[in-house]
Design a protein around this motif. Sequence first.
Motif, PDB file in Angstrom:
ATOM      1  N   GLU A 103       7.325  -0.652  95.618  1.00 37.24           N
ATOM      2  CA  GLU A 103       7.129  -1.952  96.267  1.00 37.24           C
ATOM      3  C   GLU A 103       5.663  -2.348  96.314  1.00 37.24           C
ATOM      4  N   VAL A 104       4.793  -1.432  95.928  1.00 38.45           N
ATOM      5  CA  VAL A 104       3.353  -1.698  95.937  1.00 38.45           C
ATOM      6  C   VAL A 104       2.733  -1.540  94.548  1.00 38.45           C
ATOM      7  N   HIS A 105       2.969  -0.403  93.901  1.00 39.58           N
ATOM      8  CA  HIS A 105       2.187  -0.109  92.693  1.00 39.58           C
ATOM      9  C   HIS A 105       2.423  -1.060  91.534  1.00 39.58           C
ATOM     10  N   TRP A 106       3.584  -1.703  91.486  1.00 34.82           N
ATOM     11  CA  TRP A 106       3.833  -2.603  90.355  1.00 34.82           C
ATOM     12  C   TRP A 106       2.934  -3.829  90.378  1.00 34.82           C
ATOM     13  N   PHE A 107       2.522  -4.289  91.538  1.00 35.84           N
ATOM     14  CA  PHE A 107       1.596  -5.428  91.585  1.00 35.84           C
ATOM     15  C   PHE A 107       0.282  -5.064  90.888  1.00 35.84           C
ATOM     16  N   PHE A 108      -0.226  -3.869  91.188  1.00 32.86           N
ATOM     17  CA  PHE A 108      -1.472  -3.422  90.573  1.00 32.86           C
ATOM     18  C   PHE A 108      -1.289  -3.176  89.071  1.00 32.86           C
ATOM     19  N   SER A 109      -0.203  -2.513  88.702  1.00 40.42           N
ATOM     20  CA  SER A 109       0.047  -2.234  87.284  1.00 40.42           C
ATOM     21  C   SER A 109       0.191  -3.524  86.488  1.00 40.42           C
ATOM     22  N   GLN A 110       0.944  -4.458  87.031  1.00 44.30           N
ATOM     23  CA  GLN A 110       1.132  -5.730  86.341  1.00 44.30           C
ATOM     24  C   GLN A 110      -0.173  -6.522  86.283  1.00 44.30           C
ATOM     25  N   GLY A 111      -0.995  -6.425  87.332  1.00 49.42           N
ATOM     26  CA  GLY A 111      -2.302  -7.081  87.314  1.00 49.42           C
ATOM     27  C   GLY A 111      -3.177  -6.528  86.208  1.00 49.42           C
ATOM     28  N   SER A 112      -3.174  -5.211  86.069  1.00 47.39           N
ATOM     29  CA  SER A 112      -3.958  -4.565  85.027  1.00 47.39           C
ATOM     30  C   SER A 112      -3.464  -4.969  83.641  1.00 47.39           C
ATOM     31  N   SER A 135       0.198  -6.292  99.980  1.00 45.17           N
ATOM     32  CA  SER A 135       1.446  -5.544 100.130  1.00 45.17           C
ATOM     33  C   SER A 135       1.183  -4.109 100.575  1.00 45.17           C
ATOM     34  N   SER A 136       0.195  -3.469  99.967  1.00 48.15           N
ATOM     35  CA  SER A 136      -0.087  -2.072 100.319  1.00 48.15           C
ATOM     36  C   SER A 136      -0.532  -1.943 101.771  1.00 48.15           C
ATOM     37  N   LEU A 137      -1.300  -2.906 102.248  1.00 49.43           N
ATOM     38  CA  LEU A 137      -1.703  -2.903 103.662  1.00 49.43           C
ATOM     39  C   LEU A 137      -0.500  -3.116 104.573  1.00 49.43           C
ATOM     40  N   ARG A 138       0.288  -4.124 104.270  1.00 52.67           N
ATOM     41  CA  ARG A 138       1.419  -4.469 105.131  1.00 52.67           C
ATOM     42  C   ARG A 138       2.454  -3.346 105.174  1.00 52.67           C
ATOM     43  N   VAL A 139       2.770  -2.779 104.020  1.00 49.36           N
ATOM     44  CA  VAL A 139       3.761  -1.697 103.966  1.00 49.36           C
ATOM     45  C   VAL A 139       3.238  -0.460 104.688  1.00 49.36           C
ATOM     46  N   THR A 140       1.999  -0.081 104.424  1.00 51.66           N
ATOM     47  CA  THR A 140       1.439   1.110 105.074  1.00 51.66           C
ATOM     48  C   THR A 140       1.369   0.938 106.583  1.00 51.66           C
TER      49      THR A 140
END
Length: 186
Positions: free
Chosen positions: A30-39, A60-65
């Motif tokens: 729910e978090v890492h795909w945003f970064f991967s897709q951004g890259s 997302s990473s802030l809100r989820v954590t």
Amino acid sequence: MDEDLQQYLEQVRLEHEERIFFLKHHLGAEVHWFFSQGSEALKQGLILPACTSFIIGIESSLRVTMAQIEKPAPVEELDPTRILSNRLLVAARVAGLPVNKLAFPEETDFIQKLESVKPNIRNVEIVRVRHNLCHGNILEYINKDLGEDNYFFTPECCLKLAMQLLIVSKAWVEELGKFRQAMQHT
């Protein structure tokens, strides 16, 4: 092994490491795909989608954590009122998250901005950029180098921003991954 093959294999290894960088820090799908897709978007020259993906990944990473800290259980819903803001960053900092990693490379006054209060609140750069870019305000990125009658905007005008967001995202993800690993073991 012949030198060309070694170079090729090293290039493949480096590309693989780059491709999986955001996946290997245990942030969750729910978090890492945003970064991967951004890259990936940045590699393809899709600068605006890269910028927004990195920003959404950070948010997302802030809100989820934070939701997991407040209620140690699988997150099924996020509070829609808790968006990327100085207030959320302050709460995350109090909870021990490494929010200083969200400072832009030249943002030496990050903590001072974070601690600013009404009526003189000054958003940290990641918050300011999020608010502007995600609401379509690209005016600061308009190229004015050719004179008053020749202002223009293309996605390339945001390339420096995209590179800054990539740098910030990598530092953030690496430290957040360590924080989340420690959080699981306590």
